[in-house]
Scaffold this motif. Structure first.
Motif, PDB file in Angstrom:
ATOM      1  N   PHE A  22       0.800  -1.224   0.000  1.00 48.96           N
ATOM      2  CA  PHE A  22       0.000   0.000   0.000  1.00 48.96           C
ATOM      3  C   PHE A  22       0.831   1.271   0.000  1.00 48.96           C
ATOM      4  O   PHE A  22       0.369   2.299  -0.501  1.00 48.96           O
ATOM      5  N   ARG A  23       2.044   1.235   0.510  1.00 40.67           N
ATOM      6  CA  ARG A  23       2.909   2.422   0.392  1.00 40.67           C
ATOM      7  C   ARG A  23       3.085   2.782  -1.087  1.00 40.67           C
ATOM      8  O   ARG A  23       3.145   3.955  -1.441  1.00 40.67           O
ATOM      9  N   ALA A  24       3.166   1.768  -1.922  1.00 44.17           N
ATOM     10  CA  ALA A  24       3.334   2.011  -3.360  1.00 44.17           C
ATOM     11  C   ALA A  24       2.081   2.605  -3.992  1.00 44.17           C
ATOM     12  O   ALA A  24       2.155   3.182  -5.081  1.00 44.17           O
ATOM     13  N   TYR A  25       0.935   2.484  -3.333  1.00 41.22           N
ATOM     14  CA  TYR A  25      -0.321   3.011  -3.878  1.00 41.22           C
ATOM     15  C   TYR A  25      -0.634   4.430  -3.413  1.00 41.22           C
ATOM     16  O   TYR A  25      -1.503   5.085  -3.992  1.00 41.22           O
ATOM     17  N   VAL A  26       0.033   4.916  -2.360  1.00 44.42           N
ATOM     18  CA  VAL A  26      -0.333   6.205  -1.775  1.00 44.42           C
ATOM     19  C   VAL A  26      -0.202   7.344  -2.785  1.00 44.42           C
ATOM     20  O   VAL A  26      -1.181   8.057  -3.048  1.00 44.42           O
ATOM     21  N   GLU A  27       0.969   7.549  -3.342  1.00 46.26           N
ATOM     22  CA  GLU A  27       1.170   8.694  -4.248  1.00 46.26           C
ATOM     23  C   GLU A  27       0.309   8.587  -5.514  1.00 46.26           C
ATOM     24  O   GLU A  27      -0.302   9.580  -5.911  1.00 46.26           O
ATOM     25  N   PRO A  28       0.235   7.408  -6.162  1.00 52.39           N
ATOM     26  CA  PRO A  28      -0.649   7.322  -7.329  1.00 52.39           C
ATOM     27  C   PRO A  28      -2.108   7.606  -6.971  1.00 52.39           C
ATOM     28  O   PRO A  28      -2.825   8.245  -7.751  1.00 52.39           O
ATOM     29  N   SER A  29      -2.553   7.171  -5.797  1.00 46.87           N
ATOM     30  CA  SER A  29      -3.932   7.449  -5.388  1.00 46.87           C
ATOM     31  C   SER A  29      -4.137   8.942  -5.195  1.00 46.87           C
ATOM     32  O   SER A  29      -5.150   9.507  -5.628  1.00 46.87           O
ATOM     33  N   GLU A  37      -7.913  13.874  -0.356  1.00 44.29           N
ATOM     34  CA  GLU A  37      -6.924  13.483   0.653  1.00 44.29           C
ATOM     35  C   GLU A  37      -6.837  11.965   0.691  1.00 44.29           C
ATOM     36  O   GLU A  37      -7.845  11.283   0.520  1.00 44.29           O
ATOM     37  N   TYR A  38      -5.627  11.467   0.942  1.00 45.50           N
ATOM     38  CA  TYR A  38      -5.405  10.023   1.058  1.00 45.50           C
ATOM     39  C   TYR A  38      -4.254   9.838   2.035  1.00 45.50           C
ATOM     40  O   TYR A  38      -3.124  10.237   1.754  1.00 45.50           O
ATOM     41  N   HIS A  39      -4.557   9.277   3.189  1.00 48.74           N
ATOM     42  CA  HIS A  39      -3.551   9.074   4.222  1.00 48.74           C
ATOM     43  C   HIS A  39      -3.548   7.621   4.661  1.00 48.74           C
ATOM     44  O   HIS A  39      -4.595   7.054   4.952  1.00 48.74           O
ATOM     45  N   HIS A  70      -5.299  -2.642 -10.204  1.00 48.25           N
ATOM     46  CA  HIS A  70      -4.555  -3.053  -9.002  1.00 48.25           C
ATOM     47  C   HIS A  70      -5.449  -3.068  -7.767  1.00 48.25           C
ATOM     48  O   HIS A  70      -5.263  -3.899  -6.877  1.00 48.25           O
ATOM     49  N   MET A  71      -6.462  -2.201  -7.720  1.00 46.76           N
ATOM     50  CA  MET A  71      -7.378  -2.198  -6.576  1.00 46.76           C
ATOM     51  C   MET A  71      -8.339  -3.387  -6.656  1.00 46.76           C
ATOM     52  O   MET A  71      -8.633  -4.011  -5.639  1.00 46.76           O
ATOM     53  N   ARG A  72      -8.814  -3.703  -7.855  1.00 45.57           N
ATOM     54  CA  ARG A  72      -9.685  -4.885  -8.011  1.00 45.57           C
ATOM     55  C   ARG A  72      -8.933  -6.152  -7.640  1.00 45.57           C
ATOM     56  O   ARG A  72      -9.460  -7.029  -6.954  1.00 45.57           O
ATOM     57  N   GLU A  73      -7.684  -6.250  -8.096  1.00 40.98           N
ATOM     58  CA  GLU A  73      -6.867  -7.427  -7.798  1.00 40.98           C
ATOM     59  C   GLU A  73      -6.652  -7.566  -6.292  1.00 40.98           C
ATOM     60  O   GLU A  73      -6.782  -8.657  -5.737  1.00 40.98           O
ATOM     61  N   PHE A  74      -6.326  -6.447  -5.620  1.00 39.20           N
ATOM     62  CA  PHE A  74      -6.137  -6.529  -4.180  1.00 39.20           C
ATOM     63  C   PHE A  74      -7.433  -6.944  -3.487  1.00 39.20           C
ATOM     64  O   PHE A  74      -7.416  -7.783  -2.588  1.00 39.20           O
ATOM     65  N   HIS A  75      -8.546  -6.351  -3.892  1.00 37.78           N
ATOM     66  CA  HIS A  75      -9.821  -6.660  -3.243  1.00 37.78           C
ATOM     67  C   HIS A  75     -10.124  -8.157  -3.298  1.00 37.78           C
ATOM     68  O   HIS A  75     -10.599  -8.734  -2.317  1.00 37.78           O
ATOM     69  N   GLU A  76      -9.806  -8.779  -4.424  1.00 42.43           N
ATOM     70  CA  GLU A  76     -10.064 -10.206  -4.584  1.00 42.43           C
ATOM     71  C   GLU A  76      -9.209 -11.058  -3.651  1.00 42.43           C
ATOM     72  O   GLU A  76      -9.625 -12.124  -3.240  1.00 42.43           O
ATOM     73  N   ARG A  77      -8.015 -10.582  -3.307  1.00 44.96           N
ATOM     74  CA  ARG A  77      -7.126 -11.392  -2.461  1.00 44.96           C
ATOM     75  C   ARG A  77      -6.835 -10.726  -1.112  1.00 44.96           C
ATOM     76  O   ARG A  77      -5.879 -11.088  -0.426  1.00 44.96           O
ATOM     77  N   ARG A  78      -7.678  -9.776  -0.717  1.00 45.99           N
ATOM     78  CA  ARG A  78      -7.447  -9.033   0.515  1.00 45.99           C
ATOM     79  C   ARG A  78      -7.367  -9.913   1.754  1.00 45.99           C
ATOM     80  O   ARG A  78      -6.601  -9.634   2.670  1.00 45.99           O
TER      81      ARG A  78
END
Length: 98
Positions: A22-29, A37-39, A70-78
């Protein structure tokens, strides 16, 4: 505006992997057009608990975010990462965001 606080209770053995992912997703989000805002936070007392505070321009903007591959993929394997499913609490922003 649409805002929420999300609690992610990770499995102890998956906490570091979850953080890296998720650190890798912060800036792109944050760069998405509908993101205000996204924290991403990690609880100081419980290192397996991650807290997200997000403010989006609208529910539709959040829906666009969650529809990204990438969010759909994570949701499926969360549940590979989590002890229990997300706890999400919608909140009202009472002052200006930012």
């Amino acid at each position: 505006m649409y805002a929420f606080i999300l609690h992610a209770h990770t499995r102890p053995e998956q906490a570091e992997a979850f953080e890296r992912l998720f650190r890798a997703y912060v800036e792109p989000s944050r760069a998405e057009p509908g993101c205000i805002e996204y924290h991403m936070l990690r609880d100081a007392q419980d290192p397996t608990l991650f807290i997200f505070y997000e403010v989006w321009a609208s529910r539709e903007a959040l829906a666009e975010h969650t529809a990204l591959p990438h969010m759909r993929e994570f949701h499926e394997r969360r549940m590979d990462y989590l002890r229990r499913d997300f706890e999400i609490r919608e909140v009202e922003v009472l002052g200006p965001a930012g």
